[in-house]
Design an enzyme around this catalytic site. Structure first.
Site, PDB file in Angstrom:
ATOM      1  N   ARG A  48       8.307  16.414  -6.778  1.00 15.68           N
ATOM      2  CA  ARG A  48       7.849  17.775  -6.467  1.00 15.68           C
ATOM      3  C   ARG A  48       8.663  18.833  -7.207  1.00 15.68           C
ATOM      4  O   ARG A  48       8.130  19.892  -7.550  1.00 15.68           O
ATOM      5  CB  ARG A  48       7.917  18.024  -4.963  1.00 15.68           C
ATOM      6  CG  ARG A  48       6.804  17.286  -4.249  1.00 15.68           C
ATOM      7  CD  ARG A  48       6.874  17.468  -2.769  1.00 15.68           C
ATOM      8  NE  ARG A  48       5.684  16.917  -2.147  1.00 15.68           N
ATOM      9  CZ  ARG A  48       5.549  16.719  -0.856  1.00 15.68           C
ATOM     10  NH1 ARG A  48       6.524  17.033  -0.030  1.00 15.68           N
ATOM     11  NH2 ARG A  48       4.438  16.212  -0.378  1.00 15.68           N
ATOM     12  N   LYS A 235      -6.565   7.366  11.434  1.00 17.96           N
ATOM     13  CA  LYS A 235      -7.484   7.833  12.483  1.00 17.96           C
ATOM     14  C   LYS A 235      -8.682   8.580  11.925  1.00 17.96           C
ATOM     15  O   LYS A 235      -8.556   9.346  10.970  1.00 17.96           O
ATOM     16  CB  LYS A 235      -6.743   8.774  13.423  1.00 17.96           C
ATOM     17  CG  LYS A 235      -5.672   8.078  14.222  1.00 17.96           C
ATOM     18  CD  LYS A 235      -4.973   9.089  15.073  1.00 17.96           C
ATOM     19  CE  LYS A 235      -3.988   8.404  16.007  1.00 17.96           C
ATOM     20  NZ  LYS A 235      -3.247   9.390  16.772  1.00 17.96           N
ATOM     21  N   GLY A 391      -0.286  11.763   0.531  1.00 12.41           N
ATOM     22  CA  GLY A 391       0.982  11.061   0.346  1.00 12.41           C
ATOM     23  C   GLY A 391       0.864   9.552   0.311  1.00 12.41           C
ATOM     24  O   GLY A 391       1.430   8.888  -0.561  1.00 12.41           O
ATOM     25  N   GLY A 414      -3.097  17.214   3.100  1.00 11.71           N
ATOM     26  CA  GLY A 414      -3.886  18.108   3.963  1.00 11.71           C
ATOM     27  C   GLY A 414      -4.590  19.180   3.143  1.00 11.71           C
ATOM     28  O   GLY A 414      -5.753  19.517   3.407  1.00 11.71           O
TER      29      GLY A 414
HETATM   30  P1  AMP Z   1      -3.352   8.984   7.146  1.00 10.36           P
HETATM   31  O1  AMP Z   1      -2.122   9.831   7.184  1.00 10.36           O
HETATM   32  O2  AMP Z   1      -4.321   9.264   8.234  1.00 10.36           O
HETATM   33  O3  AMP Z   1      -3.985   8.946   5.773  1.00 10.36           O
HETATM   34  O4  AMP Z   1      -2.859   7.525   7.488  1.00 10.36           O
HETATM   35  C1  AMP Z   1      -2.033   6.783   6.664  1.00 10.36           C
HETATM   36  C2  AMP Z   1      -1.524   5.645   7.489  1.00 10.36           C
HETATM   37  O5  AMP Z   1      -2.605   4.884   7.950  1.00 10.36           O
HETATM   38  C3  AMP Z   1      -0.620   4.708   6.746  1.00 10.36           C
HETATM   39  O6  AMP Z   1       0.684   4.850   7.247  1.00 10.36           O
HETATM   40  C4  AMP Z   1      -1.197   3.328   7.054  1.00 10.36           C
HETATM   41  O7  AMP Z   1      -0.218   2.394   7.411  1.00 10.36           O
HETATM   42  C5  AMP Z   1      -2.088   3.617   8.239  1.00 10.36           C
HETATM   43  N1  AMP Z   1      -3.135   2.612   8.425  1.00 10.36           N
HETATM   44  C6  AMP Z   1      -4.001   2.134   7.528  1.00 10.36           C
HETATM   45  N2  AMP Z   1      -4.749   1.147   8.043  1.00 10.36           N
HETATM   46  C7  AMP Z   1      -4.361   1.000   9.322  1.00 10.36           C
HETATM   47  C8  AMP Z   1      -4.744   0.124  10.370  1.00 10.36           C
HETATM   48  N3  AMP Z   1      -5.704  -0.776  10.203  1.00 10.36           N
HETATM   49  N4  AMP Z   1      -4.108   0.233  11.557  1.00 10.36           N
HETATM   50  C9  AMP Z   1      -3.141   1.152  11.719  1.00 10.36           C
HETATM   51  N5  AMP Z   1      -2.724   2.013  10.769  1.00 10.36           N
HETATM   52  C10 AMP Z   1      -3.328   1.934   9.576  1.00 10.36           C
END
Ligand code: AMP
Length: 433
Positions: A48, A235, A391, A414
């Site tokens: 960065r 999520k 990220g 974001g």
């Molecule tokens: P996000 O910040 O919502 O893009 O989420 C990224 C995170 O989602 C990463 O730390 C991954 O480890 C997690 N992730 C991906 N697949 C899964 C899964 N099947 N169960 C739990 N966490 C997950």
């Protein structure tokens, strides 16, 4: 007439860093120096900082001086040595090859004096903006027991009063304002949004912001088809807005990661102990219906790699994504999913990727995300345009050594998602208006 012409040319010049006359001027630059630090306070990844170098050097080489401002982490008090930007001065000096004076605060007499005495070619760095609640515009000391209305009014008053004053003070240090912090451009903060109002004719994007805005707007406005978005992560609740916006633009969405199981359960599947958001079932069904109506293909993995614990030592096996036994959780896509994702991605001409399709931080659960990253690299080599943002997806392409095999890596997570969802960002609008 002369007066009008002069105004017109002035307007044209002010918003473009490449044309602006910095000679003898002090530029206050909002950068994103929210870098990772180790226990000793050393910068462990200076990406960065390096990203802001072209903008800073442009001002210096054109005869100006630079006041850098940034946040670092999420401090809740002022001062908090753990989040002091004093820790990164050496890393910034190294990246710039020049001395950087540290103000030790972003308000107060010393910061103002230092800014006033800056000479052309000199650089100073302000202390972490988030030491002050005014930066984010959220009061930290609201009285207990306020009604909802009273709380709302107090927050509004804080934005109109202290936050404006804070931004005005920052603005008083400089002759022009540059926003080069794309990663925080989705925030209406003092340094990313409010401050721009104090520089009606002397505000502009830095080179990084210019590049980000150009890449994302051309992706959304003029993509080659088929256009596929790969949306993973943990999520569905954090990605609803962007998925709905993407349905209007893309030909297909590959859905992976933890949100897969909310979709599976919403359709009556069994997901065992997988991450799942039952309150999002109606939204998941709505997304399925919306995609059907708009003719957008949703690609989901029919199978899952399931694990009995969240670690490298876990026992694993494969199962249908909608028939996961209790005591097991879906942590990655499995063989059929990998094949389907790979084939699909290879057929696309524009690819956007946000969010890993499995728990890529654990090697045993990272192969699905590796397949996705490799497929994007292969499609790119065959002429597709690929943009990776967020990220974790960026960490994925770095982890698999594929960063130079994709078309564009955005510094926004974001910010990227909100840009796609709303078509612009507060930090972008503040410069444009
Ligand atoms: P996000 O910040 O919502 O893009 O989420 C990224 C995170 O989602 C990463 O730390 C991954 O480890 C997690 N992730 C991906 N697949 C899964 C899964 N099947 N169960 C739990 N966490 C997950």
């Amino acid at each position: 007439m002369e007066h009008l012409d002069c105004r017109r040319s002035r307007q044209r010049r002010t918003n473009v860093i490449g044309n602006y006359d910095f000679k003898g001027k002090r530029a206050i630059i909002r950068v994103d120096f929210n870098v990772p630090l180790n226990e000793q306070g050393q910068v462990t990844d200076n990406t960065r900082i390096l990203a802001a170098v072209p903008t800073i050097k442009k001002v210096l080489s054109a005869g100006g001086s630079v006041i850098l401002m940034s946040h670092l982490g999420r401090p809740k008090k002022n001062p908090d040595p753990k989040y002091s930007l004093g820790q990164i001065v050496g890393a910034v000096e190294e990246a710039l090859g020049t001395k950087v004076a540290f103000a030790g605060d972003c308000m107060g007499e010393k910061a103002a004096e230092m800014a006033k005495n800056l000479k052309p070619g000199e650089v100073m760095l302000l202390e972490n903006l988030r030491f002050y609640a005014e930066e984010e515009g959220k009061p930290r000391d609201l009285k207990e027991g306020l009604s909802k209305e009273e709380e709302k009014a107090a927050k509004e008053a804080f934005k109109k009063g202290p936050q404006q004053e804070f931004a005005k003070k920052l603005a008083s240090y400089a002759d022009c304002y540059i926003n080069d912090a794309f990663g925080t451009a989705h925030r209406k903060h003092a340094s990313t949004y409010v401050i721009a109002g104090f520089f009606p004719n002397d505000k502009m994007f830095g080179y990084l912001m210019e590049k980000e805005v150009k890449a994302i707007s051309s992706l959304m406005e003029n993509p080659a088809h088929p256009f596929c978005a790969i949306i993973g992560g943990s999520k569905v609740s954090t990605k609803i807005g962007v998925i709905k916006a993407l349905i209007e633009k893309v030909d297909s969405i590959v859905i992976g990661g933890g949100m897969t199981y909310t979709f599976a359960a919403a359709q009556g599947g069994k997901v065992g102990d997988s991450i799942c958001e039952p309150d999002m079932f109606p939204v998941a069904l709505e997304i399925l219906e919306l995609a059907k109506q708009k003719g957008v293909k949703l690609v989901m993995s029919p199978d899952a790699l399931i694990a009995d614990q969240f670690s490298q030592e876990a026992n694993t096996k494969e199962a249908p994504a909608n028939a996961i036994p209790d005591g097991w959780e879906g942590v990655d896509i499995a063989e059929q999913g990998k094949k389907a994702f790979l084939e699909h991605i290879l057929g696309c001409k524009t690819i956007l990727w946000n969010g890993p399709v499995g728990v890529f931080e654990i090697d045993k659960f990272a192969t699905g995300s590796r397949v996705v990253a490799e497929a994007i690299a292969e499609a790119t080599a065959k002429g597709a345009y690929s943009l990776i943002g967020g990220g974790d997806s960026v960490a994925c392409v770095n982890k698999f050594g594929l960063a130079d095999k994709v078309s564009y890596i955005s510094t926004g997570g974001g910010a990227l998602l909100e840009y796609i969802e709303f078509g612009t960002l507060p930090g972008v609008e503040a410069i444009k208006k």
